[in-house]
Design a protein around this motif. Sequence first.
Motif, mmCIF file in Angstrom:
data_model
loop_
_atom_site.group_PDB
_atom_site.id
_atom_site.type_symbol
_atom_site.label_atom_id
_atom_site.label_comp_id
_atom_site.label_asym_id
_atom_site.label_seq_id
_atom_site.Cartn_x
_atom_site.Cartn_y
_atom_site.Cartn_z
ATOM 1 N N LEU A 36 -18.331 -69.382 7.209
ATOM 2 C CA LEU A 36 -18.480 -70.437 8.220
ATOM 3 C C LEU A 36 -19.155 -69.877 9.464
ATOM 4 C CD1 LEU A 36 -17.880 -73.311 9.225
ATOM 5 C CD2 LEU A 36 -15.629 -72.485 9.974
ATOM 6 N N ALA A 37 -18.738 -68.691 9.881
ATOM 7 C CA ALA A 37 -19.331 -68.063 11.059
ATOM 8 C C ALA A 37 -20.818 -67.801 10.844
ATOM 9 C CB ALA A 37 -18.598 -66.754 11.371
ATOM 10 N N ASP A 38 -21.177 -67.321 9.658
ATOM 11 C CA ASP A 38 -22.582 -67.052 9.358
ATOM 12 C C ASP A 38 -23.405 -68.338 9.374
ATOM 13 O OD1 ASP A 38 -22.000 -64.389 9.089
ATOM 14 O OD2 ASP A 38 -21.830 -64.461 6.892
ATOM 15 N N ALA A 39 -22.804 -69.434 8.903
ATOM 16 C CA ALA A 39 -23.529 -70.696 8.798
ATOM 17 C C ALA A 39 -23.691 -71.384 10.149
ATOM 18 C CB ALA A 39 -22.819 -71.626 7.816
ATOM 19 N N VAL A 40 -22.659 -71.305 10.993
ATOM 20 C CA VAL A 40 -22.656 -72.061 12.252
ATOM 21 C C VAL A 40 -23.122 -71.212 13.430
ATOM 22 C CG1 VAL A 40 -21.219 -73.440 13.808
ATOM 23 C CG2 VAL A 40 -20.838 -73.549 11.353
ATOM 24 N N GLY A 41 -22.896 -69.894 13.340
ATOM 25 C CA GLY A 41 -23.414 -69.029 14.402
ATOM 26 C C GLY A 41 -22.414 -68.620 15.459
ATOM 27 N N TRP A 42 -21.108 -68.792 15.198
ATOM 28 C CA TRP A 42 -20.080 -68.312 16.113
ATOM 29 C C TRP A 42 -19.229 -67.265 15.395
ATOM 30 C CZ3 TRP A 42 -22.142 -72.895 17.711
ATOM 31 C CH2 TRP A 42 -22.212 -73.122 19.096
ATOM 32 N N ASP A 43 -18.447 -66.532 16.158
ATOM 33 C CA ASP A 43 -17.647 -65.458 15.591
ATOM 34 C C ASP A 43 -16.522 -66.001 14.729
ATOM 35 O OD1 ASP A 43 -17.205 -62.359 15.960
ATOM 36 O OD2 ASP A 43 -15.229 -63.305 15.993
ATOM 37 N N ALA A 44 -16.262 -65.343 13.597
ATOM 38 C CA ALA A 44 -15.212 -65.784 12.675
ATOM 39 C C ALA A 44 -13.835 -65.767 13.335
ATOM 40 C CB ALA A 44 -15.208 -64.895 11.433
ATOM 41 N N SER A 45 -13.600 -64.815 14.248
ATOM 42 C CA SER A 45 -12.295 -64.739 14.897
ATOM 43 C C SER A 45 -12.012 -65.979 15.743
ATOM 44 C CB SER A 45 -12.206 -63.477 15.760
ATOM 45 O OG SER A 45 -13.152 -63.518 16.824
ATOM 46 N N LEU A 46 -13.080 -66.560 16.338
ATOM 47 C CA LEU A 46 -12.901 -67.776 17.120
ATOM 48 C C LEU A 46 -12.421 -68.909 16.232
ATOM 49 C CD1 LEU A 46 -13.175 -69.605 19.601
ATOM 50 C CD2 LEU A 46 -15.600 -69.843 19.061
ATOM 51 N N PHE A 47 -13.060 -69.071 15.059
ATOM 52 C CA PHE A 47 -12.645 -70.138 14.157
ATOM 53 C C PHE A 47 -11.215 -69.920 13.665
ATOM 54 C CE2 PHE A 47 -16.475 -72.107 14.550
ATOM 55 C CZ PHE A 47 -17.575 -71.406 14.077
ATOM 56 N N GLY A 48 -10.858 -68.652 13.457
ATOM 57 C CA GLY A 48 -9.487 -68.358 13.042
ATOM 58 C C GLY A 48 -8.478 -68.759 14.099
ATOM 59 N N LYS A 49 -8.791 -68.462 15.345
ATOM 60 C CA LYS A 49 -7.890 -68.834 16.436
ATOM 61 C C LYS A 49 -7.807 -70.351 16.597
ATOM 62 C CE LYS A 49 -8.534 -64.597 19.145
ATOM 63 N NZ LYS A 49 -9.059 -64.026 20.415
ATOM 64 N N GLY A 135 -14.476 -66.496 27.859
ATOM 65 C CA GLY A 135 -14.831 -67.023 26.548
ATOM 66 C C GLY A 135 -14.374 -68.443 26.295
ATOM 67 N N ALA A 136 -13.869 -68.670 25.084
ATOM 68 C CA ALA A 136 -13.481 -70.008 24.653
ATOM 69 C C ALA A 136 -12.341 -70.575 25.496
ATOM 70 C CB ALA A 136 -13.072 -69.990 23.178
ATOM 71 N N GLU A 137 -11.418 -69.697 25.901
ATOM 72 C CA GLU A 137 -10.294 -70.163 26.722
ATOM 73 C C GLU A 137 -10.790 -70.672 28.070
ATOM 74 O OE1 GLU A 137 -5.860 -68.662 28.187
ATOM 75 O OE2 GLU A 137 -7.331 -67.207 27.450
ATOM 76 N N LEU A 138 -11.781 -69.990 28.625
ATOM 77 C CA LEU A 138 -12.367 -70.427 29.888
ATOM 78 C C LEU A 138 -13.050 -71.781 29.710
ATOM 79 C CD1 LEU A 138 -13.243 -69.949 32.833
ATOM 80 C CD2 LEU A 138 -15.227 -68.712 31.934
ATOM 81 N N GLU A 139 -13.845 -71.931 28.663
ATOM 82 C CA GLU A 139 -14.520 -73.199 28.396
ATOM 83 C C GLU A 139 -13.515 -74.333 28.238
ATOM 84 O OE1 GLU A 139 -17.242 -73.137 25.177
ATOM 85 O OE2 GLU A 139 -18.348 -71.397 25.879
#
Length: 273
Positions: A36-49, A135-139
Amino acid sequence: MPQRRAITGRSQEPRARFAEELRILRAKRGVTLRALADAVGWDASLFGKMEKVQTLGGPEVVEALDQYYGSGELLLTLWELAVADPTQFKERYRQYMRLEAEAVSMWQYSPGIAPGLLQTPEYAAELLQQGGLTGAELEEQVAARMGRRELLLAEGGPQFRAILSEAVLRTPLRDPEAWQVQLRHLLAMGGRANVTVHVLPGAKGLHGLTDTDVMFLQGARGVVAWVETGYSGELVQESTAVQQLQLRYDRVRDLALTPDESREFIERMLEEA
């Protein structure tokens, strides 16, 4: 655009519901977090969180996921509900957030920073970064703050009066252009029918709210006050205590510049920025 699926029968807590849908969509696509990370362009750890309800991510990544899954605006809609959900805030803020959403009028004194309801995204981001968010938490937190701002922009929104200490206007952002945007935003909001902005000159000296940020909320059950001093906050509901705070606020308002004078003051600050 694919038809949105009913959410009845699944988790009704917005953050959990959003994470649940993320897991369901990924399982149906049959991809790993890495794929998913490779396809969408974000880090896999973000999607996991995001799938573990540890973060909501930002609107850009959610829109990218909707596009990847072909889910229309389903994820974005669930994300917006999760961001707006008051249970995401710490326990002591929950009741305040509910009261703020129900208020018909609000009035605030800000000794050091621009009121949250009058902040631009850039101002909110720099302020929250000072608290350690990245990062994502800030956004996520910036998006939540901007969502609260919609209270004043909605048709029939509450009346809001803000008194800003001169110190607020003497503490710029690091980026001069972003600071100019914030000052213009204060002018624009002060021009709305339901928003009044005052400036309290520093030359007026000490007063009863010198080190106290206070917001009054008037709703169907009367007036309550949210008081912040330093890093602590308290919801004040006892009528005598609220009246004492209101008296202090009224005295500060008497010291402040008129709305027209305040507008001229901010315009001078903009010229100097």
